[in-house]
Design a protein around this motif. Structure first.
Motif, mmCIF file in Angstrom:
data_model
loop_
_atom_site.group_PDB
_atom_site.id
_atom_site.type_symbol
_atom_site.label_atom_id
_atom_site.label_comp_id
_atom_site.label_asym_id
_atom_site.label_seq_id
_atom_site.Cartn_x
_atom_site.Cartn_y
_atom_site.Cartn_z
ATOM 1 N N ALA A 46 36.329 -63.374 91.884
ATOM 2 C CA ALA A 46 37.404 -62.734 92.639
ATOM 3 C C ALA A 46 38.320 -61.925 91.721
ATOM 4 C CB ALA A 46 38.214 -63.784 93.403
ATOM 5 N N VAL A 47 38.654 -62.462 90.567
ATOM 6 C CA VAL A 47 39.494 -61.732 89.606
ATOM 7 C C VAL A 47 38.773 -60.488 89.116
ATOM 8 C CG1 VAL A 47 40.476 -61.862 87.272
ATOM 9 C CG2 VAL A 47 40.851 -63.730 88.893
ATOM 10 N N THR A 50 38.812 -57.802 91.820
ATOM 11 C CA THR A 50 40.157 -57.245 91.987
ATOM 12 C C THR A 50 40.461 -56.244 90.878
ATOM 13 O OG1 THR A 50 40.902 -59.286 93.031
ATOM 14 C CG2 THR A 50 42.595 -57.830 92.149
ATOM 15 N N ASN A 54 40.564 -51.883 91.217
ATOM 16 C CA ASN A 54 41.829 -51.197 90.984
ATOM 17 C C ASN A 54 41.737 -50.143 89.892
ATOM 18 O OD1 ASN A 54 43.359 -52.432 92.956
ATOM 19 N ND2 ASN A 54 43.812 -54.189 91.668
ATOM 20 N N ARG A 57 41.187 -46.055 90.831
ATOM 21 C CA ARG A 57 41.599 -45.890 92.219
ATOM 22 C C ARG A 57 42.529 -44.691 92.333
ATOM 23 N NH1 ARG A 57 44.634 -50.864 94.161
ATOM 24 N NH2 ARG A 57 46.173 -49.895 92.851
#
Length: 145
Positions: A46-47, A50, A54, A57
């Motif tokens: 999950a980290v 994420t 980002n 982006r």
């Protein structure tokens, strides 16, 4: 009457001799270790998602607009992108019925910076309009190769 175990099915000791002893399950300590390991792996995944989503982006938002005259409008907007990226943004001037009365594509090149906060910059661009506009917006932005 026949005993079903003696006639057709082998005795339990015959099965263990033929196929080996029955397997034991995991100990409670091993089960806890597997659960903790799976949770740590899920958290790390999950980290990673994420952080990787980002990076690179592109974000944009309207900041304001000024109607200069019947034939000109100015749009103020913010763009957040990586320092080395080049982006293009489509700006629109709209009339009171939300019809597009002016449009312009603005190119935003690479810029200097080193911190996350410096990825965002404010820009202002003037548009020529066919009729008097009542608002100006950033319709979309995209990265250019």
């Amino acid at each position: 009457m026949r005993n079903p175990q003696t006639v057709g099915s082998p005795a339990p000791s015959d099965i263990s001799q033929r196929y080996g002893a029955a397997r034991r399950g995991l100990s409670p300590r091993a089960q806890r270790g597997l659960i903790v390991g799976a949770l740590l792996l899920a958290f790390a995944t999950a980290v990673w998602f994420t952080v990787s989503l980002n990076i690179g982006r592109l974000e944009y938002q309207d900041v304001g607009y000024t109607i200069v005259s019947d034939s000109r409008a100015e749009v103020d907007f913010e763009v957040t992108k990586d320092f080395e990226d080049t982006a293009q943004c489509m700006l629109h001037a709209l009339d009171d019925s939300y019809a597009i009365v002016g449009a312009r594509i603005v190119t935003i090149g690479p810029h200097e910076g080193s911190s996350e906060a410096q990825r965002s910059r404010y820009y202002s661009a003037e548009l020529r309009t066919e009729y008097r506009a009542v608002t100006g917006i950033v319709d979309s932005c995209w990265l250019v190769d």
